[in-house]
Design a protein around this motif. Structure first.
Motif, PDB file in Angstrom:
ATOM      1  N   ARG A  33       0.838  -1.206   0.000  1.00  0.00           N
ATOM      2  CA  ARG A  33       0.000   0.000   0.000  1.00  0.00           C
ATOM      3  C   ARG A  33       0.875   1.260   0.000  1.00  0.00           C
ATOM      4  O   ARG A  33       0.520   2.270  -0.590  1.00  0.00           O
ATOM      5  CB  ARG A  33      -0.915  -0.027   1.233  1.00  0.00           C
ATOM      6  N   GLU A  34       2.014   1.185   0.675  1.00  0.00           N
ATOM      7  CA  GLU A  34       2.919   2.339   0.663  1.00  0.00           C
ATOM      8  C   GLU A  34       3.509   2.548  -0.736  1.00  0.00           C
ATOM      9  O   GLU A  34       3.694   3.678  -1.175  1.00  0.00           O
ATOM     10  CB  GLU A  34       4.012   2.178   1.740  1.00  0.00           C
TER      11      GLU A  34
ATOM     12  N   THR B 224       0.801   4.301  -2.721  1.00  0.00           N
ATOM     13  CA  THR B 224       0.416   5.683  -2.403  1.00  0.00           C
ATOM     14  C   THR B 224       1.598   6.651  -2.335  1.00  0.00           C
ATOM     15  O   THR B 224       1.387   7.853  -2.189  1.00  0.00           O
ATOM     16  CB  THR B 224      -0.344   5.740  -1.053  1.00  0.00           C
TER      17      THR B 224
ATOM     18  N   VAL C  90      -5.509  -8.241  -3.859  1.00  0.00           N
ATOM     19  CA  VAL C  90      -6.519  -8.451  -2.820  1.00  0.00           C
ATOM     20  C   VAL C  90      -7.245  -7.145  -2.467  1.00  0.00           C
ATOM     21  O   VAL C  90      -8.118  -6.716  -3.205  1.00  0.00           O
ATOM     22  CB  VAL C  90      -5.941  -9.154  -1.573  1.00  0.00           C
ATOM     23  N   GLY C  91      -6.938  -6.522  -1.343  1.00  0.00           N
ATOM     24  CA  GLY C  91      -7.647  -5.297  -0.958  1.00  0.00           C
ATOM     25  C   GLY C  91      -6.700  -4.377  -0.212  1.00  0.00           C
ATOM     26  O   GLY C  91      -5.565  -4.742   0.084  1.00  0.00           O
ATOM     27  N   VAL C  92      -7.191  -3.183   0.105  1.00  0.00           N
ATOM     28  CA  VAL C  92      -6.370  -2.187   0.792  1.00  0.00           C
ATOM     29  C   VAL C  92      -5.804  -2.755   2.107  1.00  0.00           C
ATOM     30  O   VAL C  92      -4.632  -2.574   2.430  1.00  0.00           O
ATOM     31  CB  VAL C  92      -7.213  -0.927   1.072  1.00  0.00           C
ATOM     32  N   GLN C  93      -6.668  -3.468   2.850  1.00  0.00           N
ATOM     33  CA  GLN C  93      -6.233  -3.997   4.152  1.00  0.00           C
ATOM     34  C   GLN C  93      -5.066  -4.961   3.962  1.00  0.00           C
ATOM     35  O   GLN C  93      -4.113  -4.960   4.727  1.00  0.00           O
ATOM     36  CB  GLN C  93      -7.371  -4.771   4.838  1.00  0.00           C
ATOM     37  N   PHE C  94      -5.182  -5.791   2.937  1.00  0.00           N
ATOM     38  CA  PHE C  94      -4.120  -6.759   2.644  1.00  0.00           C
ATOM     39  C   PHE C  94      -2.828  -6.026   2.289  1.00  0.00           C
ATOM     40  O   PHE C  94      -1.746  -6.356   2.770  1.00  0.00           O
ATOM     41  CB  PHE C  94      -4.568  -7.654   1.479  1.00  0.00           C
TER      42      PHE C  94
ATOM     43  N   ASN D 264      -1.934  -3.168   3.155  1.00  0.00           N
ATOM     44  CA  ASN D 264      -1.356  -2.503   4.326  1.00  0.00           C
ATOM     45  C   ASN D 264      -0.471  -3.450   5.117  1.00  0.00           C
ATOM     46  O   ASN D 264       0.171  -3.044   6.084  1.00  0.00           O
ATOM     47  CB  ASN D 264      -2.468  -1.998   5.256  1.00  0.00           C
ATOM     48  N   MET D 265      -0.474  -4.729   4.767  1.00  0.00           N
ATOM     49  CA  MET D 265       0.291  -5.711   5.535  1.00  0.00           C
ATOM     50  C   MET D 265       1.410  -6.353   4.716  1.00  0.00           C
ATOM     51  O   MET D 265       2.526  -6.487   5.206  1.00  0.00           O
ATOM     52  CB  MET D 265      -0.661  -6.791   6.046  1.00  0.00           C
TER      53      MET D 265
END
Ligand SMILES: Cc1cc2nc3c(=O)[nH]c(=O)nc-3n(C[C@H](O)[C@H](O)[C@H](O)COP(=O)(O)OP(=O)(O)OC[C@H]3O[C@@H](n4cnc5c(N)ncnc54)[C@H](O)[C@@H]3O)c2cc1C
Ligand code: FES
Ligand code: FES
Lengths: 263, 152
Positions: free
Chosen positions: A72-73, A76, A96-100, A102-103
């Motif tokens: 995610r970093e 963005t 996958v998704g934003v939450q994924f 982020n990890m």
């Protein structure tokens, strides 16, 4: 399910490497997303999250992406939205998704050399190097073909700012699924082309013959060559034949995007 | 191992196993809005925030929240009120199983993007699967909520 006996926040990279060498059963933890799906029995989990490895830094010559930067970093970071036609951000955005995102981390995604990797496909079309704690810095392409024998810790990925424009295209059967085929093309200001094809389903690879044809302006020939010269395989997401057809189409789409300046 | 972290504004110390997931820990702490679904990081129902960022608690090792702030829907009720009303008004939760995870991700989206477009919302929430609504009622609820936020 993964099992872990001990969880340690490494206080330095030297300590992390010592721990890694102390037992075959000790493992570095990036985001932990992939590890968790396996059945590894881990003695010591080595957490790198306190070592300042999550930075994305732009200097005049290169972009350095720390191993613990998340996908995610990458997506963005303002500098990555602009550079190389934004392909690094674009390549990770379907994962996958934003939450994924982020990890999951960049270091794990690159070190693990996954065949399906979107990020590796994009990085390989750029002038990228990997920095390893033990083995030092090497071209990503060499790392993908001949990784060092001894287990290592990836600390950063470095991409040269050579003015390349790039385009990324992936085909997915449904949103958030793995890519059936990923293609990235780039062109330097001197007219030097690079073409990388990933999720074949084998690991991303360049097609030098196709790159030469792109440089000569023969896009159709290049697309055909990329679909014939690289090896393609079958899995539940698609057959080798289907992937060959996709390689041709996606290569042409990358070419179109770069020619029309839309990348 | 000992773990010190902040849960919905409260400092906690817990004894955890080194391979315990955040999902397991949060439910053990009584945070029953946090649900398990796929357990393979694919569906988004287990979404919570760590230091205000949405993550999947089923894939997050609890050990890593040492010294960090965790927020579940229980701790974001006030902020969620308007969206929850919109979801109810649009019939956008049926079984409701996906709702807490969806709400946590949507709130993070509003925080991060401010006033997102329809396309941006679809992208941001792509990792929140729902087997009941077909997503359109959720999108209507989000649009309504975004409109309410704009007129404030
Ligand atoms: C459900 C799911 C769907 C996915 N879909 C996609 C997709 O569509 N496209 C795509 O490209 N990827 C996809 N991935 C892969 C994902 O993007 C990550 O690459 C992957 O999860 C690894 O990142 P991580 O940080 O979670 O790694 P971890 O699980 O922490 O680590 C993976 C491996 O790398 C090692 N490692 C971690 N960090 C380092 C380091 N710095 N140096 C050396 N070794 C290290 C670990 O020891 C481990 O062996 C998916 C993964 C999952 C779980
Ligand atoms: S339960 Fe965590 S993503 Fe599905
Ligand atoms: S309302 Fe049932 S899964 Fe979403």
């Amino acid at each position: 399910m993964i099992s872990i006996q001990e969880y340690r926040f490494a206080e330095s990279l030297d300590e992390a490497l010592q721990l890694l060498d102390a037992s075959r059963k000790n493992r570095v933890i990036g985001g932990g997303m992939w590890l968790r799906l396996g059945h590894a029995s881990v003695k010591t989990a080595i957490d790198l999250s306190r070592l300042g490895l999550d930075r994305i830094e732009a200097t005049e010559d290169e972009i350095a992406i720390g191993a613990m930067a998340t996908l995610r970093e990458v997506e963005t970071a303002p500098c990555l939205r602009e550079l190389f036609g934004g392909v690094l951000a674009e390549s990770v955005s379907p994962i996958v998704g934003v939450q994924f995102r982020n990890m999951a981390t960049v270091g794990a995604s690159v070190y693990s050399r996954y065949g399906f990797s979107d990020l590796l496909t994009a990085l390989l079309a750029l002038d990228a190097r990997v920095e390893l704690r033990r083995a030092g810095t090497m071209a990503l392409e060499d790392f993908l073909k001949n990784p060092p024998e001894k287990r290592d810790i990836l600390t950063s990925v470095r991409v040269r700012r050579d003015g390349r424009r790039a385009a990324y295209r992936t085909f997915r059967r449904s949103a958030t699924d793995f890519g059936v085929l990923n293609v990235c093309a780039s062109i330097s200001p001197e007219g030097d082309w690079r073409l990388s094809v990933g999720a074949r389903p084998a690991r991303a690879a360049r097609c030098l013959e196709a790159e030469a044809l792109l440089a000569a302006g023969d896009a159709a020939g290049a697309a055909k060559t990329a679909s014939e010269k690289l090896r393609y395989g079958s899995n539940l997401r698609g057959s080798a034949e289907y992937r060959r057809a996709l390689a041709e189409v996606l290569t042409l789409r990358c070419w179109d995007a770069l020619k029309e300046g839309k990348a | 191992m000992k773990l010190n972290f902040e849960l919905n504004g409260r400092k906690l110390e817990r004894e955890i196993a080194p391979d315990e997931t955040l999902l397991h820990l949060l439910r053990a702490c009584g945070m029953h809005s946090v649900r398990g679904g796929c357990d393979t990081s694919n569906c988004g129902v287990c979404t919570v925030w760590v230091d205000d960022r949405p993550v999947l608690s089923c894939g997050y090792l609890a050990a890593r929240v040492e010294g960090r702030r965790v927020t579940t829907l229980e701790g974001a009720r006030a902020e969620a009120g308007e969206l929850m009303n919109c979801l109810a008004a649009e019939g956008a939760d049926q079984c409701g199983y996906c709702s807490p995870g969806f709400i946590m991700c949507a709130l993070a989206m509003f925080r991060e993007l401010g006033d997102p477009s329809d396309e941006e919302m679809r992208r941001y929430l792509a990792g929140n699967l729902c087997r009941c609504t077909g997503y359109e009622s959720q999108m209507r609820a989000l649009a309504k909520c975004a409109e309410g936020r704009r007129s404030k």
